[in-house]
Design an enzyme around this catalytic site. Structure first.
Site, PDB file in Angstrom:
ATOM      1  N   GLY A   1       0.784  -1.220   0.000  1.00 39.51           N
ATOM      2  CA  GLY A   1       0.000   0.000   0.000  1.00 39.51           C
ATOM      3  C   GLY A   1       0.822   1.280   0.000  1.00 39.51           C
TER       4      GLY A   1
ATOM      5  N   VAL B   1       2.835  17.182   8.802  1.00 43.59           N
ATOM      6  CA  VAL B   1       3.904  16.180   8.839  1.00 43.59           C
ATOM      7  C   VAL B   1       4.492  15.940   7.454  1.00 43.59           C
ATOM      8  CG1 VAL B   1       4.442  13.778   9.362  1.00 43.59           C
ATOM      9  CG2 VAL B   1       2.927  15.059  10.878  1.00 43.59           C
TER      10      VAL B   1
ATOM     11  N   GLU C   1       1.809  27.537   5.127  1.00 46.95           N
ATOM     12  CA  GLU C   1       0.869  26.904   6.057  1.00 46.95           C
ATOM     13  C   GLU C   1      -0.243  27.889   6.420  1.00 46.95           C
ATOM     14  OE1 GLU C   1      -1.442  24.995   8.452  1.00 46.95           O
ATOM     15  OE2 GLU C   1       0.168  23.929   7.410  1.00 46.95           O
TER      16      GLU C   1
ATOM     17  N   ASP D   1      -6.823   3.965   7.104  1.00 49.37           N
ATOM     18  CA  ASP D   1      -7.122   5.304   6.590  1.00 49.37           C
ATOM     19  C   ASP D   1      -8.539   5.492   6.074  1.00 49.37           C
ATOM     20  OD1 ASP D   1      -4.502   5.758   7.185  1.00 49.37           O
ATOM     21  OD2 ASP D   1      -3.877   6.347   5.167  1.00 49.37           O
TER      22      ASP D   1
ATOM     23  N   HIS E   1      24.082   3.867  30.139  1.00 54.71           N
ATOM     24  CA  HIS E   1      24.896   5.071  29.992  1.00 54.71           C
ATOM     25  C   HIS E   1      26.164   4.727  29.208  1.00 54.71           C
ATOM     26  CE1 HIS E   1      26.836   8.883  30.961  1.00 54.71           C
ATOM     27  NE2 HIS E   1      27.938   8.188  31.222  1.00 54.71           N
TER      28      HIS E   1
END
Length: 470
Positions: free
Chosen positions: A40, A192, A212, A317, A449
């Site tokens: 897709g 995005v 925008e 979607d 760390h």
């Protein structure tokens, strides 16, 4: 020709193939109908190819700014054809992998166009799927089933006065195969998709202007997150103009350029990319033959992804949920489990990470600070610079920050990270939020760390009022 299946999946994208594999694992005989390519949008025109482009852009910028690492900088030369070739290698490899997984799980694949039929001689209920083919000599097929999962995905949304032509006015799909880098390009939309392509095209050498309509780019994120990306893009040479509302009479599209009226003045660009969002692919599915309810082309579903036709499900979607591949995956699993009469865990959309692959990277989870305020939620914000962490300083000078919103009881409500490896670090906060971890528990965990991830422990300590490194 008629064939029978337990479930037919319409769409072989991220959600579709996951639903197919899961249902096959649970014992269903499954078919997937995909008219283009498996994977897709995410694999072929979205998440994966753009990240390949972004990696190329990152290498270019690293070479140009190598003095940050004690190395003589160098302006690299490149051919766009080679960058596209590398992108295609990644896509093809992953697509082969999807085909292998579907075959392994005995899922039948139909490479054609699906149309959902109404009640007919094939089935008393709506839901049988007709598959037609571009090759007119190939006979269409009817897939009779007990369940249907609609996973048809989405496509770039157009502006009515700036329709895509593939030459001057481009969609994000068109950018996947750009042969030449435009000298000057406008990106309409600072969400995005817009800011990611601004990062890519700027690194590739274009003079980029982002337009925008809202008061700041990334309007779905907190202002300080948007400001950090704005600052970084501007420093790299991207021009950003907010509060810009284009009008039809201010558009002049010619054979080799496009003129846009911005703040009362006409500015001419070689090309314009319209990146204002995506539109559900539901128009040609035949859903008018069913009782499936839709709102402006978006399929309405319940918490188990069921439509108003209980044997027809929809994921990804084509629904109103966040248009993210990982959301489609989770919805696919929920739908599959519910089809099998299991009791799937409902998806809490506040636990879904949101990632933006700019430089620096951005990742968030949960409601934004503004959304919490609008809901009158009681919370406190804790914010630390990544410059407090040595590994972050090594990576990119410690650019960026982490922000954590916590309840008075110390529960994690939401978080944002701007900086090195943000899109990886957010997974740790996603797990913590899913496990209902508190800020105290974050502060009590042991982090390696040196690592950029130490900032997560530090923000937990800060939320408890006992930060060590700030």
């Amino acid at each position: 020709m008629t064939k029978n299946y337990d479930t037919v999946i319409v769409g072989g994208g991220t959600g579709g193939y996951v639903a197919a594999i899961k249902l096959s694992q649970l014992g269903h005989q499954v078919a997937v109908v995909e008219k283009n390519r498996l994977g897709g949008t995410c694999l072929n025109k979205g998440c994966i190819p753009t990240k390949s482009f972004l990696k190329s852009a990152e290498v270019i910028n690293t070479m140009k700014n190598a003095e940050l690492y004690g190395i003589t900088p160098h302006k690299p030369s490149f051919e766009m054809a080679n960058i596209i070739s590398q992108k295609d290698k990644v896509v093809n490899k992953m697509q082969t992998g999807i085909k292998y997984l579907l075959d392994k799980n005995k899922v039948d694949i139909y490479e054609g166009t699906a149309t959902v039929l109404g009640p007919s001689l094939f089935s008393p209920l709506a839901g049988a799927v007709s598959v037609s083919y571009e090759d007119e000599e190939k006979e269409s097929e009817i897939l009779v089933n007990d369940f249907v999962v609609i996973a048809a995905g989405s496509k770039p949304a157009e502006l009515p006065f700036m329709p895509f032509d593939g030459e001057i006015v481009l969609s994000s799909d068109d950018l996947m195969y750009m042969e030449d880098i435009p000298k000057k390009i406008a990106i309409v939309g600072g969400g995005v998709i817009g800011v990611e392509f601004a990062t890519i095209l700027n690194a590739f050498g274009s003079e980029v202007t982002v337009l925008e309509a809202a008061e700041h780019i990334l309007p779905a994120e907190d202002k300080d997150v948007a400001q950090a990306v704005h600052k970084s893009l501007s420093e790299s040479g991207v021009i950003i103009k907010t509060g810009v509302k284009l009008e039809a009479e201010g558009i002049d599209i010619k054979k080799d350029s496009v003129g846009l009226v911005i703040d009362g003045n006409t500015e001419v660009f070689d090309k314009a990319v319209v990146a204002i969002g995506r539109k559900a692919n539901t128009e040609e599915l035949g859903l008018q033959n069913t009782k499936v309810k839709m709102d402006h082309g978006v399929i309405e579903v319940n918490e188990f992804q069921q439509t108003s036709e209980s044997h027809i499900y929809a994921i990804g979607d084509v629904t109103s949920s966040q248009q993210l591949a990982h959301v489609a995956i989770e919805e696919a699993l929920i739908a599959a489990e519910h089809i099998m009469d299991n009791n799937p865990l409902q998806l809490n959309y506040d636990n879904v990470p949101r990632c933006i692959y700019t430089s620096p990277e951005v990742a968030s989870i949960g409601p934004t600070t503004q959304q919490l305020k609008e809901k009158n939620t009681e919370f406190k914000t804790h914010k630390l610079p990544l410059s407090a962490i040595a590994k972050a300083v090594i990576e990119d000078g410690g650019e960026g920050f982490i922000k954590l919103n916590v309840s008075p009881e110390g529960d994690i409500l939401g978080a944002s990270i701007v900086g090195a490896h943000a899109t990886e670090l957010i997974n740790q906060l996603s797990l913590a939020k899913f496990m209902d971890a508190s800020a105290l528990e974050l502060s009590s965990a042991v982090f390696a760390h040196p690592s950029v991830g130490e900032i997560i422990k530090e923000i937990g300590l800060d939320a408890e009022g006992i930060a060590i490194h700030v």
